[in-house]
Design an enzyme around this catalytic site. Structure first.
Site, short mmCIF file in Angstrom:
data_model
loop_
_atom_site.label_atom_id
_atom_site.label_comp_id
_atom_site.label_asym_id
_atom_site.label_seq_id
_atom_site.Cartn_x
_atom_site.Cartn_y
_atom_site.Cartn_z
N GLU A 42 0.82 -1.21 0.00
CA GLU A 42 0.00 0.00 0.00
C GLU A 42 0.86 1.26 0.00
O GLU A 42 0.51 2.25 -0.64
CB GLU A 42 -0.95 0.01 1.20
CG GLU A 42 -2.11 -0.98 1.10
CD GLU A 42 -3.00 -0.72 -0.12
OE1 GLU A 42 -3.02 0.41 -0.63
OE2 GLU A 42 -3.66 -1.68 -0.56
N TYR A 125 -6.28 7.01 3.94
CA TYR A 125 -6.46 5.96 2.95
C TYR A 125 -5.75 4.67 3.34
O TYR A 125 -6.35 3.59 3.38
CB TYR A 125 -5.98 6.39 1.55
CG TYR A 125 -5.77 5.16 0.70
CD1 TYR A 125 -6.87 4.47 0.20
CD2 TYR A 125 -4.50 4.61 0.55
CE1 TYR A 125 -6.71 3.28 -0.48
CE2 TYR A 125 -4.33 3.42 -0.14
CZ TYR A 125 -5.43 2.76 -0.65
OH TYR A 125 -5.28 1.57 -1.29
N ASP A 143 -9.24 6.21 -2.24
CA ASP A 143 -8.09 6.68 -3.02
C ASP A 143 -8.60 7.37 -4.28
O ASP A 143 -9.79 7.61 -4.44
CB ASP A 143 -7.18 5.50 -3.36
CG ASP A 143 -7.85 4.59 -4.38
OD1 ASP A 143 -9.09 4.52 -4.37
OD2 ASP A 143 -7.15 3.97 -5.19
#
Length: 367
Positions: A42, A125, A143
């Site tokens: 991520e 996020y 996102d």
DNA sequence: AAGCCGGGGTT
DNA sequence: AACCCAGGCTT
């Protein structure tokens, strides 16, 4: 209508989950979604496309398989693996967060979005993404893909870059996150944005949630989402000095709190428009490298585009003046400077523009 | 709220 | 050349 009723009523959620289950790509971090793998992926995926990330992810987790091995590593080794991926603060924060997890959490990952967001480099996020994918918490992960998908799906014409608009979508989405499969819900949205609901030329025919999509029904996919216009990027001219001493060149490491912090570079100076003479290069010698060198030639020019400005760098060949003492101020910063041969370049993390300069040196010296 | 931070793919 | 991308941090 309460949240439970909403979720039962949302047929698009079921269709999205089915679509994701059938159409999801096989990706390295999906085969074994451990907190560590999800976290690394991520962070790497921030502002970076999947195909770019894959080889970096493979190398990273092979080199640093666990949080403790990452925290026990020198930051320069982390930067070396990160070299070329960009946004180097991500690598520095990753290393910092690994230290926090080791020191303050007994090496165990925090499991909730609220706790995850306290770690350096993890914002709203990423906290939502890790919490939902690795720990099954039913929180949204909003996102750029997600914003585009729901600006279209719900027909939202407010400027998408505004925090207000993002918060509106996030809170509305919170009422739909699948309790049974929050991971598939969030990843399904992002996968849909990447493969079907693309920025341009969305493939609405293949979309599992076109029924109920406002933009599809009103033919607004080309107008939504609405973005704030971006300001133009300035252009800068630089001179760089490649100083040779026998078969080695002089390089210096940037401070960790500046742009490209921790990465190595050649001495350089910004040249004002209209002042593009080799005299400007003399300033490098005086102010940066603190020893005497003389210009012996010009390698050529390289161009590079950063996020918020562009540069043209004229590269000069110089030679160290034997017999001149290295000044005291240079000796004090000796950990941040080095004489290296071109064969040793692989051992130092350089930024892309510096790598272009190195390519230029090699091509000119070869011919 | 706005600016800053890399680099690569797409159109 | 402009736009976009699995954003976060600083001011």
């Amino acid at each position: 209508m309460n949240d439970l009723d909403k979720k039962q009523d949302a047929a698009w959620v079921r269709r999205l989950l089915e679509w994701y289950d059938t159409n999801k790509r096989i990706l390295p971090w999906r085969s074994s979604p451990t907190p560590y793998f999800v976290w690394i992926s991520e962070i790497m995926l921030q502002q970076t496309q999947v195909d770019t990330v894959i080889p970096y992810f493979e190398r990273f987790v092979q080199r640093f398989p666990t949080v403790s091995e990452l925290s026990g590593t020198d930051i320069e080794d982390v930067l070396k693996v990160w070299q070329g991926l960009g946004y180097y603060a991500r690598a520095r924060n990753l290393h910092k967060a690994a230290g926090v997890i080791s020191d303050n959490h007994n090496g165990i990952f925090p499991e909730s979005a609220v706790e995850l967001q306290k770690l350096p480099g993890i914002g709203e996020y990423t906290a939502g993404a890790v919490a939902s994918i690795a720990f099954g918490e039913a929180v949204p992960a909003v996102d750029g893909n997600c914003l585009r998908v729901f600006a279209r799906f719900w027909g939202i014409s407010d400027v998408i870059d505004e925090p207000k608009t993002k918060e509106c979508i996030r809170s509305r989405l919170a009422g739909y996150v699948s309790e049974g499969n929050p991971s598939g819900f969030n990843q399904g949205i992002m996968e849909l944005g990447a493969l079907v609901c693309r920025p341009t030329n969305p493939d609405c025919g293949q979309c599992p949630i076109k029924s109920g999509c406002m933009a599809y029904e009103k033919s607004l996919t080309a107008v939504l989402p609405v973005r704030k216009p971006k300001s133009s990027v300035p252009h800068r001219t630089l001179f760089a000095a490649v100083v040779w001493r026998d078969d080695k060149v002089f390089v210096m490491r940037r401070e960790y709190d500046e742009m490209l912090g921790g990465l190595w570079r050649f001495p350089n100076v910004t040249v004002k428009p209209g002042d593009e003479t080799s005299e400007s290069l003399g300033k490098i010698v005086e102010e940066q490298i603190s020893f005497r060198a003389r210009i012996t030639g010009k390698y050529g020019q390289i161009n590079h585009a950063y996020t918020h400005f562009k540069v043209s760098i004229t590269v000069f060949r110089c030679e160290f003046n034997e017999g001149t003492a290295i000044s005291s101020e240079l000796r004090e910063t000796l950990v941040n400077v080095a004489w290296i041969s071109l064969e040793d370049v692989e051992e130092y993390p350089f930024d892309k523009a510096s790598l272009k300069i190195i390519d230029l040196i090699r091509s000119v010296d070869f011919s």
